[in-house]
Design a protein around this motif. Structure first.
Motif, PDB file in Angstrom:
ATOM      1  N   THR A 265       0.858  -1.178   0.000  1.00  0.00           N
ATOM      2  CA  THR A 265       0.000   0.000   0.000  1.00  0.00           C
ATOM      3  C   THR A 265       0.894   1.227   0.000  1.00  0.00           C
ATOM      4  O   THR A 265       2.022   1.186   0.490  1.00  0.00           O
ATOM      5  CB  THR A 265      -0.922   0.050   1.227  1.00  0.00           C
ATOM      6  OG1 THR A 265      -0.126   0.043   2.409  1.00  0.00           O
ATOM      7  CG2 THR A 265      -1.884  -1.113   1.241  1.00  0.00           C
ATOM      8  N   GLU A 266       0.372   2.308  -0.546  1.00  0.00           N
ATOM      9  CA  GLU A 266       1.138   3.549  -0.657  1.00  0.00           C
ATOM     10  C   GLU A 266       0.692   4.538   0.415  1.00  0.00           C
ATOM     11  O   GLU A 266      -0.502   4.741   0.622  1.00  0.00           O
ATOM     12  CB  GLU A 266       0.911   4.162  -2.040  1.00  0.00           C
ATOM     13  CG  GLU A 266       1.670   5.443  -2.273  1.00  0.00           C
ATOM     14  CD  GLU A 266       1.432   5.984  -3.671  1.00  0.00           C
ATOM     15  OE1 GLU A 266       2.341   5.839  -4.509  1.00  0.00           O
ATOM     16  OE2 GLU A 266       0.337   6.531  -3.915  1.00  0.00           O
TER      17      GLU A 266
ATOM     18  N   TYR B 259       6.562   9.689  -0.869  1.00  0.00           N
ATOM     19  CA  TYR B 259       5.692   8.524  -0.762  1.00  0.00           C
ATOM     20  C   TYR B 259       6.460   7.421  -0.059  1.00  0.00           C
ATOM     21  O   TYR B 259       7.680   7.348  -0.143  1.00  0.00           O
ATOM     22  CB  TYR B 259       5.284   8.033  -2.157  1.00  0.00           C
ATOM     23  CG  TYR B 259       4.513   9.055  -2.936  1.00  0.00           C
ATOM     24  CD1 TYR B 259       3.128   9.088  -2.868  1.00  0.00           C
ATOM     25  CD2 TYR B 259       5.155   9.995  -3.723  1.00  0.00           C
ATOM     26  CE1 TYR B 259       2.407  10.042  -3.573  1.00  0.00           C
ATOM     27  CE2 TYR B 259       4.448  10.946  -4.430  1.00  0.00           C
ATOM     28  CZ  TYR B 259       3.076  10.965  -4.348  1.00  0.00           C
ATOM     29  OH  TYR B 259       2.371  11.902  -5.034  1.00  0.00           O
TER      30      TYR B 259
ATOM     31  N   TYR C  93       5.961   2.977   1.181  1.00  0.00           N
ATOM     32  CA  TYR C  93       5.186   1.782   0.885  1.00  0.00           C
ATOM     33  C   TYR C  93       5.296   0.796   2.032  1.00  0.00           C
ATOM     34  O   TYR C  93       6.340   0.674   2.674  1.00  0.00           O
ATOM     35  CB  TYR C  93       5.682   1.155  -0.426  1.00  0.00           C
ATOM     36  CG  TYR C  93       5.496   2.115  -1.561  1.00  0.00           C
ATOM     37  CD1 TYR C  93       4.296   2.168  -2.243  1.00  0.00           C
ATOM     38  CD2 TYR C  93       6.490   3.023  -1.909  1.00  0.00           C
ATOM     39  CE1 TYR C  93       4.091   3.092  -3.259  1.00  0.00           C
ATOM     40  CE2 TYR C  93       6.292   3.952  -2.911  1.00  0.00           C
ATOM     41  CZ  TYR C  93       5.086   3.975  -3.581  1.00  0.00           C
ATOM     42  OH  TYR C  93       4.886   4.906  -4.563  1.00  0.00           O
TER      43      TYR C  93
ATOM     44  N   ARG D 189       8.142   6.828  -7.653  1.00  0.00           N
ATOM     45  CA  ARG D 189       6.952   6.149  -7.168  1.00  0.00           C
ATOM     46  C   ARG D 189       6.793   4.741  -7.745  1.00  0.00           C
ATOM     47  O   ARG D 189       7.060   4.511  -8.924  1.00  0.00           O
ATOM     48  CB  ARG D 189       5.760   6.980  -7.601  1.00  0.00           C
ATOM     49  CG  ARG D 189       4.715   7.110  -6.595  1.00  0.00           C
ATOM     50  CD  ARG D 189       3.738   8.166  -7.049  1.00  0.00           C
ATOM     51  NE  ARG D 189       2.451   7.832  -6.479  1.00  0.00           N
ATOM     52  CZ  ARG D 189       1.358   8.481  -6.697  1.00  0.00           C
ATOM     53  NH1 ARG D 189       1.354   9.512  -7.493  1.00  0.00           N
ATOM     54  NH2 ARG D 189       0.257   8.115  -6.129  1.00  0.00           N
TER      55      ARG D 189
ATOM     56  N   THR E 166       1.060  -2.791  -7.385  1.00  0.00           N
ATOM     57  CA  THR E 166       0.558  -3.034  -6.030  1.00  0.00           C
ATOM     58  C   THR E 166       0.920  -4.426  -5.535  1.00  0.00           C
ATOM     59  O   THR E 166       0.707  -4.732  -4.367  1.00  0.00           O
ATOM     60  CB  THR E 166      -0.971  -2.866  -5.965  1.00  0.00           C
ATOM     61  OG1 THR E 166      -1.574  -3.781  -6.876  1.00  0.00           O
ATOM     62  CG2 THR E 166      -1.374  -1.434  -6.277  1.00  0.00           C
TER      63      THR E 166
END
Length: 76
Positions: A23-24, A31, A33, A50, A54
């Motif tokens: 998930t980010e 960002y 994860y 980025r 997923t």
């Protein structure tokens, strides 16, 4: 293929070959994860770094003097 490293706090949560979902999270200028369910966390990434996928596959789980690390390969 793209490989990224995640920091894991204790061993045995994932194994090589496991498919994992990430998930980010969003910070004001970066960002990060997380491998769900809160198994390991990445460092911060800029907008151009980025991760778009997923899901990925665990390619390596290793330990060094700073802790445990998971290397995940994404199809990007």
């Amino acid at each position: 293929m793209r490989r990224e490293e995640f920091k894991m706090e204790r061993p045995g949560l994932v194994s090589e070959g496991d498919e994992v979902e990430i998930t980010e999270g969003v910070l004001p200028s970066a960002y990060y994860y997380t491998i769900v369910p809160a198994v390991a966390m990445s460092s911060n990434y800029t907008l151009r770094e980025r991760i778009e996928s997923t899901k990925g596959v665990v390619k390596e789980v290793r330990e060094d003097d700073r802790g445990f690390y998971v290397v995940v390969e994404f199809d990007e």
